[in-house]
Design an enzyme around this catalytic site. Structure first.
Site, PDB file in Angstrom:
ATOM      1  N   ASP A   1      -5.925 -55.813  24.120  1.00 30.31           N
ATOM      2  CA  ASP A   1      -6.349 -54.805  24.512  1.00 30.31           C
ATOM      3  C   ASP A   1      -7.879 -54.799  24.323  1.00 30.31           C
ATOM      4  OD1 ASP A   1      -6.719 -52.239  25.766  1.00 30.31           O
ATOM      5  OD2 ASP A   1      -6.373 -51.093  24.206  1.00 30.31           O
ATOM      6  N   GLY A   2      -8.627 -54.510  25.334  1.00 33.72           N
ATOM      7  CA  GLY A   2     -10.212 -54.583  25.181  1.00 33.72           C
ATOM      8  C   GLY A   2     -10.876 -55.526  26.016  1.00 33.72           C
TER       9      GLY A   2
ATOM     10  N   ARG B   1     -13.564 -53.427  28.118  1.00 33.32           N
ATOM     11  CA  ARG B   1     -14.902 -52.837  27.454  1.00 33.32           C
ATOM     12  C   ARG B   1     -15.738 -54.102  27.022  1.00 33.32           C
ATOM     13  NH1 ARG B   1     -11.417 -49.944  23.248  1.00 33.32           N
ATOM     14  NH2 ARG B   1      -9.716 -50.893  24.201  1.00 33.32           N
ATOM     15  N   TRP B   2     -15.061 -55.193  26.728  1.00 31.56           N
ATOM     16  CA  TRP B   2     -15.604 -56.601  26.151  1.00 31.56           C
ATOM     17  C   TRP B   2     -16.670 -56.758  27.349  1.00 31.56           C
ATOM     18  CZ3 TRP B   2     -16.291 -61.392  27.450  1.00 31.56           C
ATOM     19  CH2 TRP B   2     -16.643 -62.279  26.598  1.00 31.56           C
TER      20      TRP B   2
ATOM     21  N   THR C   1       4.126 -52.176  33.355  1.00 33.24           N
ATOM     22  CA  THR C   1       4.697 -51.610  34.610  1.00 33.24           C
ATOM     23  C   THR C   1       3.334 -50.536  35.082  1.00 33.24           C
ATOM     24  OG1 THR C   1       5.965 -50.092  33.118  1.00 33.24           O
ATOM     25  CG2 THR C   1       7.137 -51.876  34.281  1.00 33.24           C
TER      26      THR C   1
ATOM     27  N   ASN D   1       0.156 -50.941  34.737  1.00 29.63           N
ATOM     28  CA  ASN D   1      -1.083 -51.463  35.192  1.00 29.63           C
ATOM     29  C   ASN D   1      -1.298 -51.829  36.711  1.00 29.63           C
ATOM     30  OD1 ASN D   1      -1.106 -53.803  32.463  1.00 29.63           O
ATOM     31  ND2 ASN D   1      -2.333 -51.879  32.838  1.00 29.63           N
ATOM     32  N   TRP D   2      -0.323 -51.669  37.539  1.00 33.58           N
ATOM     33  CA  TRP D   2      -0.416 -51.513  39.132  1.00 33.58           C
ATOM     34  C   TRP D   2      -1.296 -50.567  39.335  1.00 33.58           C
ATOM     35  CZ3 TRP D   2       1.466 -56.054  41.067  1.00 33.58           C
ATOM     36  CH2 TRP D   2       2.440 -56.497  40.317  1.00 33.58           C
TER      37      TRP D   2
ATOM     38  N   SER E   1       1.808 -47.748  23.676  1.00 29.58           N
ATOM     39  CA  SER E   1       1.649 -47.878  25.058  1.00 29.58           C
ATOM     40  C   SER E   1       3.020 -48.685  25.701  1.00 29.58           C
ATOM     41  CB  SER E   1       0.573 -48.930  25.451  1.00 29.58           C
ATOM     42  OG  SER E   1      -0.808 -48.069  24.798  1.00 29.58           O
TER      43      SER E   1
ATOM     44  N   GLU F   1       6.100 -53.759  11.316  1.00 29.47           N
ATOM     45  CA  GLU F   1       4.688 -53.148  10.697  1.00 29.47           C
ATOM     46  C   GLU F   1       3.613 -53.519  11.666  1.00 29.47           C
ATOM     47  OE1 GLU F   1       4.371 -52.266   7.414  1.00 29.47           O
ATOM     48  OE2 GLU F   1       6.295 -52.417   7.287  1.00 29.47           O
TER      49      GLU F   1
HETATM   50  C1  FPP Z   1      -5.972 -55.000  28.619  1.00 28.24           C
HETATM   51  O1  FPP Z   1      -7.223 -54.648  28.169  1.00 28.24           O
HETATM   52  C2  FPP Z   1      -5.464 -56.189  29.065  1.00 28.24           C
HETATM   53  C3  FPP Z   1      -4.690 -56.294  30.364  1.00 28.24           C
HETATM   54  C4  FPP Z   1      -4.121 -54.995  31.042  1.00 28.24           C
HETATM   55  C5  FPP Z   1      -4.619 -57.449  30.881  1.00 28.24           C
HETATM   56  C6  FPP Z   1      -4.224 -58.748  30.088  1.00 28.24           C
HETATM   57  C7  FPP Z   1      -4.269 -60.025  30.502  1.00 28.24           C
HETATM   58  C8  FPP Z   1      -5.014 -61.124  30.253  1.00 28.24           C
HETATM   59  C9  FPP Z   1      -5.498 -61.319  28.993  1.00 28.24           C
HETATM   60  C10 FPP Z   1      -5.003 -62.404  31.138  1.00 28.24           C
HETATM   61  C11 FPP Z   1      -3.736 -62.973  31.525  1.00 28.24           C
HETATM   62  C12 FPP Z   1      -2.640 -63.301  30.395  1.00 28.24           C
HETATM   63  C13 FPP Z   1      -2.165 -64.395  30.217  1.00 28.24           C
HETATM   64  C14 FPP Z   1      -1.017 -64.339  29.179  1.00 28.24           C
HETATM   65  C15 FPP Z   1      -2.893 -65.894  30.568  1.00 28.24           C
HETATM   66  P1  FPP Z   1      -7.822 -53.549  29.176  1.00 28.24           P
HETATM   67  O2  FPP Z   1      -8.342 -54.071  30.430  1.00 28.24           O
HETATM   68  O3  FPP Z   1      -7.148 -52.307  29.418  1.00 28.24           O
HETATM   69  O4  FPP Z   1      -9.256 -53.352  28.203  1.00 28.24           O
HETATM   70  P2  FPP Z   1     -10.035 -51.964  27.978  1.00 28.24           P
HETATM   71  O5  FPP Z   1      -9.063 -50.855  27.159  1.00 28.24           O
HETATM   72  O6  FPP Z   1     -11.417 -52.357  27.416  1.00 28.24           O
HETATM   73  O7  FPP Z   1     -10.298 -51.495  29.384  1.00 28.24           O
END
Ligand code: FPP
Length: 244
Positions: free
Chosen positions: A26-27, A30-31, A72, A74-75, A200, A211
């Site tokens: 996660d993140g 924002r990053w 599920t 994230n779509w 989540s 843990e």
């Molecule tokens: C959550 O951060 C991240 C995701 C929903 C996508 C993760 C996908 C990857 C790291 C790339 C592909 C994966 C692999 C295994 C090669 P967020 O977008 O919710 O961040 P936020 O909370 O800062 O908005």
């Protein structure tokens, strides 16, 4: 000064108490936003972090790691963001196929892959197939995965087998056998970067006695030192699993 006096940090000692680490990556969004960049930029760095952390987990002798790549839910994100994540997965899998022999990494996917493009599904199938020959660290990628969805699927399958004459003697071990994670030890440690303190819908059954380690570090900034801190925190805990 002629010599760098900083001691090289020793990697953590991994024993049978720590076999499996699960990550909520996660993140990323924002990053990227903090850098004035589109969210896709964060996912692309997040994919690099996945590669780096994966290598590290394998190098310290971890048996298994699981990452939450796409839920599920994230779509619901904008189409451009979804397709960027799928593009990164494709890129990563193509590279992984070329390197699996060297790294002896096994790969598996948790989730319903049917809504993915035929190309991505085929890549997942190929990596899964190649993995059969290896015995190294097992990397599980949760793709179109949801913990509740996983349980509903398991229940439907079990119910249909019972309707077809299977004896109904369900117990906890049997439920585990019907999940995507069948045969894999439950996570000992679940790490969630990004500052949110929730699960989540991630590995709801499997995380029953896991843990948790939460950190404000955003996933693209996650590194070996932060993972070492999480492992040290885990190793300092007493896991009673309901006992005293
Ligand atoms: C959550 O951060 C991240 C995701 C929903 C996508 C993760 C996908 C990857 C790291 C790339 C592909 C994966 C692999 C295994 C090669 P967020 O977008 O919710 O961040 P936020 O909370 O800062 O908005």
């Amino acid at each position: 000064m002629l010599f760098n006096k900083r001691k090289a940090k020793k990697p953590p000692v991994i024993d049978g108490r720590l076999r499996h680490i699960a990550f909520i990556m996660d993140g990323n969004g924002r990053w990227a936003t903090e850098r004035g960049m589109p969210r896709e930029y964060g996912h692309s760095h997040g994919a690099e972090t996945f590669r780096k952390i994966g290598r590290y987990c394998a190098s310290i002798g971890l048996q298994c790691m699981t990452v939450y790549a796409f839920s599920t839910e994230n779509w619901k994100r904008p189409e451009a963001e979804v397709s960027a994540i799928m593009g990164l997965l494709k890129k990563y899998l193509l590279e992984a196929i070329g390197q699996m022999e060297r790294d002896r990494v096994k790969m598996a996917f948790f989730g319903d892959l049917s809504p993915l493009t035929p190309e991505l599904r085929e890549l997942c199938e190929r990596t899964r197939e190649i993995s059969r020959h290896y015995d190294g660290c097992q990397v599980n990628i949760c793709l179109n995965y949801g913990g509740r969805d996983e349980m509903v699927r398991a229940m439907r399958r079990y119910a249909s087998e019972v309707a077809n004459g299977r004896e109904n003697n369900i117990d906890e071990a049997e439920v585990s056998d019907y999940l995507f994670s069948a045969g894999i030890p439950d996570p000992d440690l679940m790490i969630r970067p990004g500052g949110e303190l929730r699960l989540s819908n991630f590995l709801l059954w499997q995380n029953a006695y896991t843990e948790f380690y939460f950190t404000d570090t955003l996933w693209p900034d996650m590194d070996e030192a932060e993972l070492d801190r999480a492992i040290a925190a885990y190793q300092g805990r007493k896991r009673r699993v309901g006992g005293i």
